[in-house]
Write a protein that holds these residues in place. Structure first.
Motif, PDB file in Angstrom:
ATOM      1  N   ALA A 185       0.836  -1.202   0.000  1.00  0.00           N
ATOM      2  CA  ALA A 185       0.000   0.000   0.000  1.00  0.00           C
ATOM      3  C   ALA A 185       0.875   1.258   0.000  1.00  0.00           C
ATOM      4  O   ALA A 185       0.556   2.247  -0.658  1.00  0.00           O
ATOM      5  N   GLU A 186       1.987   1.181   0.728  1.00  0.00           N
ATOM      6  CA  GLU A 186       2.922   2.303   0.780  1.00  0.00           C
ATOM      7  C   GLU A 186       3.475   2.593  -0.616  1.00  0.00           C
ATOM      8  O   GLU A 186       3.545   3.742  -1.050  1.00  0.00           O
ATOM      9  N   ARG A 187       3.827   1.531  -1.339  1.00  0.00           N
ATOM     10  CA  ARG A 187       4.333   1.691  -2.712  1.00  0.00           C
ATOM     11  C   ARG A 187       3.259   2.275  -3.629  1.00  0.00           C
ATOM     12  O   ARG A 187       3.528   3.120  -4.473  1.00  0.00           O
ATOM     13  N   LYS A 188       1.991   1.822  -3.421  1.00  0.00           N
ATOM     14  CA  LYS A 188       0.886   2.309  -4.270  1.00  0.00           C
ATOM     15  C   LYS A 188       0.601   3.791  -3.999  1.00  0.00           C
ATOM     16  O   LYS A 188       0.076   4.488  -4.861  1.00  0.00           O
ATOM     17  N   ASP A 221      -2.035   2.801  -9.102  1.00  0.00           N
ATOM     18  CA  ASP A 221      -2.560   2.134 -10.296  1.00  0.00           C
ATOM     19  C   ASP A 221      -4.084   2.065 -10.165  1.00  0.00           C
ATOM     20  O   ASP A 221      -4.659   2.667  -9.263  1.00  0.00           O
ATOM     21  N   GLU A 222      -4.737   1.331 -11.038  1.00  0.00           N
ATOM     22  CA  GLU A 222      -6.202   1.286 -11.040  1.00  0.00           C
ATOM     23  C   GLU A 222      -6.766   0.129 -10.227  1.00  0.00           C
ATOM     24  O   GLU A 222      -7.959  -0.129 -10.242  1.00  0.00           O
ATOM     25  N   ARG A 223      -5.906  -0.613  -9.533  1.00  0.00           N
ATOM     26  CA  ARG A 223      -6.357  -1.813  -8.824  1.00  0.00           C
ATOM     27  C   ARG A 223      -6.952  -1.453  -7.460  1.00  0.00           C
ATOM     28  O   ARG A 223      -6.792  -0.341  -6.973  1.00  0.00           O
ATOM     29  N   ILE A 224      -7.570  -2.452  -6.809  1.00  0.00           N
ATOM     30  CA  ILE A 224      -8.344  -2.184  -5.579  1.00  0.00           C
ATOM     31  C   ILE A 224      -7.495  -1.584  -4.450  1.00  0.00           C
ATOM     32  O   ILE A 224      -7.869  -0.568  -3.857  1.00  0.00           O
ATOM     33  N   ILE A 225      -6.336  -2.176  -4.154  1.00  0.00           N
ATOM     34  CA  ILE A 225      -5.535  -1.674  -3.023  1.00  0.00           C
ATOM     35  C   ILE A 225      -5.170  -0.205  -3.237  1.00  0.00           C
ATOM     36  O   ILE A 225      -5.314   0.632  -2.338  1.00  0.00           O
ATOM     37  N   SER A 226      -4.736   0.093  -4.445  1.00  0.00           N
ATOM     38  CA  SER A 226      -4.330   1.462  -4.761  1.00  0.00           C
ATOM     39  C   SER A 226      -5.502   2.435  -4.600  1.00  0.00           C
ATOM     40  O   SER A 226      -5.351   3.534  -4.052  1.00  0.00           O
ATOM     41  N   ARG A 227      -6.684   2.018  -5.027  1.00  0.00           N
ATOM     42  CA  ARG A 227      -7.850   2.893  -4.907  1.00  0.00           C
ATOM     43  C   ARG A 227      -8.278   3.073  -3.446  1.00  0.00           C
ATOM     44  O   ARG A 227      -8.739   4.136  -3.054  1.00  0.00           O
ATOM     45  N   LEU A 228      -8.130   2.008  -2.638  1.00  0.00           N
ATOM     46  CA  LEU A 228      -8.447   2.147  -1.205  1.00  0.00           C
ATOM     47  C   LEU A 228      -7.490   3.140  -0.551  1.00  0.00           C
ATOM     48  O   LEU A 228      -7.895   3.970   0.267  1.00  0.00           O
ATOM     49  N   VAL A 229      -6.219   3.066  -0.928  1.00  0.00           N
ATOM     50  CA  VAL A 229      -5.225   3.998  -0.390  1.00  0.00           C
ATOM     51  C   VAL A 229      -5.579   5.432  -0.800  1.00  0.00           C
ATOM     52  O   VAL A 229      -5.557   6.353   0.020  1.00  0.00           O
ATOM     53  N   ALA A 230      -5.956   5.599  -2.065  1.00  0.00           N
ATOM     54  CA  ALA A 230      -6.196   6.938  -2.607  1.00  0.00           C
ATOM     55  C   ALA A 230      -7.441   7.609  -2.022  1.00  0.00           C
ATOM     56  O   ALA A 230      -7.591   8.827  -2.108  1.00  0.00           O
ATOM     57  N   ARG A 231      -8.348   6.831  -1.410  1.00  0.00           N
ATOM     58  CA  ARG A 231      -9.555   7.423  -0.823  1.00  0.00           C
ATOM     59  C   ARG A 231      -9.213   8.457   0.239  1.00  0.00           C
ATOM     60  O   ARG A 231      -9.900   9.468   0.383  1.00  0.00           O
ATOM     61  N   GLY A 232      -8.164   8.150   1.021  1.00  0.00           N
ATOM     62  CA  GLY A 232      -7.739   9.113   2.045  1.00  0.00           C
ATOM     63  C   GLY A 232      -8.505   9.023   3.358  1.00  0.00           C
ATOM     64  O   GLY A 232      -8.144   9.686   4.321  1.00  0.00           O
ATOM     65  N   ASP A 233      -9.583   8.203   3.423  1.00  0.00           N
ATOM     66  CA  ASP A 233     -10.338   8.135   4.677  1.00  0.00           C
ATOM     67  C   ASP A 233     -10.142   6.803   5.398  1.00  0.00           C
ATOM     68  O   ASP A 233     -10.899   6.458   6.294  1.00  0.00           O
ATOM     69  N   LEU A 234      -9.139   6.030   4.992  1.00  0.00           N
ATOM     70  CA  LEU A 234      -8.858   4.745   5.639  1.00  0.00           C
ATOM     71  C   LEU A 234      -7.430   4.750   6.170  1.00  0.00           C
ATOM     72  O   LEU A 234      -6.521   5.279   5.522  1.00  0.00           O
TER      73      LEU A 234
END
Lengths: 65, 399
Positions: free
Chosen positions: B201-204, B209-222
């Motif tokens: 997640a740190e790398r993402k 990228d467009e994958r699930i982990i990266s999008r969860l990281v990008a939300r900013g509320d988790l």
């Protein structure tokens, strides 16, 4: 037949869409149910009853008229 | 005055009987004679075993039964499972609205249209592993060479996890799901997997990228821990279940040539056949646990607040009042009322993906390998009885 859905009860399993795509759809964001046809034609009614019966959130109500 | 006969509790988990596809005889007996019955768990505590289709759906669809293990009286099926449920639980061990908040961050990825769009990619993956397996002389272990790698690669692709790390997460997944794992072993496996995903997640965060982990990281509320917990759940649930269903379904069909021939002659039966195999095999053998937070009646039995409930999906799926001749595999029946994915708000999030993978894997296997057969006597097969997800350890096949 009148169909109604309760989005708050929906768990986005998608089984209604798989059963009767002519009547149900899903929101692109979170998969919550969208009602396409509240008064389905006779040939779809049995599939609608199946969809209501398998819905894990019991989010689909069917009123026979 | 009436007296109540003392009832011996079933020891949980009960042993399986002679048929590798049938639920343990003690649970089947409960279904027929006392559908809500007391069970004695590993630590000596008591819970209620719920076996009928109607009652399982009633419990799992009722908010008076909580999935949150922080409630007093919650039934744990092993020491390791208590560790997983209590320490930093994922959203499967929460109730709404807390549960719904996390779940709805993921449901968009599993809508029917989006999963259906993966069909060509999943077909390519299935064909690829089948090419590799058949490139060498038979026999091959269908579990290691086909049933496990297919869903493993698919879930890696969706999450954005490098598939080359599969040994690392598969080994640790096994420890998490195994009944005899100690709390310490479970804690270590879970911490290692969380650490692995948090690093990813740190790398993402730096290279999205467009994958699930990266999008969860990008939300900013988790938090990073929440991202890791959610991703871990998808990673573990995403490959163990489908892998075991694929292998056990193949075995069930090889053992039932009439049903296999029906599928071979009419491939359009595959969707219904997958539902029937989900029903017939019901691989989540550990049952689904809840605790009553209010007093409730289930099938005529009063369950007091603070008492635990184990919903047995496998017996519910063999309830003769819902499925005619429930012990027969019939790929032509409409089995969609099965509860193999559970019921209620916690019903399997990835079910459209599981269905797609199973339909493609089984259809392709049957079409491409008309001579598929067991390469060892069936008596030599060993089954996965000591874990949440039932299956066959190895499935040596020839073609």
């Amino acid at each position: 037949m009148r169909v109604s859905v309760d989005p708050d009860r929906c768990c986005s399993s998608g089984q209604c869409v798989a059963a009767v795509p002519e009547v149900f759809d899903q929101s692109e964001d979170d998969g919550v149910v969208l009602l396409v046809q509240p008064s389905p034609p006779a040939e779809l009614r049995s599939a609608v009853r199946t969809a209501a019966g398998i819905c894990p959130g019991r989010a689909i109500s069917v009123q026979e008229s | 005055m009436t007296t109540v006969e003392p009832i011996d509790a079933i020891t949980f988990p009960a042993a399986r009987g002679g048929c590798p596809f049938a639920p343990p005889p003690a649970y089947q007996e409960a279904l027929e004679q006392r559908p809500v019955t007391p069970v004695s768990l590993w630590d000596g505590s008591r819970a209620w075993l719920v076996t009928r289709h109607e009652d399982v759906r009633a419990v799992m669809g009722d908010r008076r039964f909580s999935a949150d293990a922080r409630n007093a009286g919650f039934p744990f099926l092993s020491d390791g499972r208590r560790e997983l449920a209590v320490e930093n639980p994922s959203f499967i061990r929460m109730d709404d609205p807390e549960h719904a908040r996390f779940r709805r961050m993921l449901t968009g990825d599993f809508i029917i249209k989006r999963v259906e769009a993966l069909r060509p990619e999943v077909q390519r993956i299935v064909d690829g592993f089948l090419d590799e397996m058949t490139a060498h002389h038979p026999p091959a272990d269908l579990v290691a060479e086909f049933a496990l790698p297919v869903p493993s690669l698919v879930i890696c692709m969706l999450l954005g996890v490098p598939y080359e790390d599969h040994d690392y997460f598969q080994e640790r997944s096994r420890i998490l799901l195994r009944n005899h794992s100690t709390a310490e072993q479970v804690r270590r496996a879970r911490d290692e997997l969380s650490g692995y995903i948090e690093e990813l997640a740190e790398r993402k965060a730096n290279e999205p990228d467009e994958r699930i982990i990266s999008r969860l990281v990008a939300r900013g509320d988790l938090t990073r821990a929440e991202v890791a917990g959610m991703s871990l759940l998808l990673l573990v649930a995403g490959h163990e279940t489908t892998a075991n269903m694929t292998a056990l379904s193949t075995l069930a069909l090889l053992r039932d040539p009439v049903q296999l021939a029906r599928l071979r002659e009419d491939p359009t039966l595959i969707k219904g056949a997958v539902e029937e195999l989900l029903r017939f095999l019901s691989i989540v053998q550990s049952g689904t646990v809840r605790v009553a937070v209010e007093t409730a009646e289930v099938g005529g039995t009063t369950i007091e607040a603070g008492e635990g409930v184990v919903c047995m999906l496998s017996t519910a799926n063999r309830d003769g009042s819902v499925f005619a001749s429930p012990d027969e595999l019939d790929v032509g029946r409409d089995a969609r009322r099965h509860v193999a994915f559970g019921f209620g708000v916690h019903q399997c999030l990835g079910q459209p993906l599981a269905r797609l993978e199973l339909q493609i894997a089984l259809e392709t296997l049957i079409r491409r390998l008309p001579g598929l057969r067991l390469a060892v006597p069936v008596e030599q097969l060993r089954y996965r009885t000591d874990t949440v997800v039932y299956g066959v350890e190895e499935l040596p096949v020839a073609w």
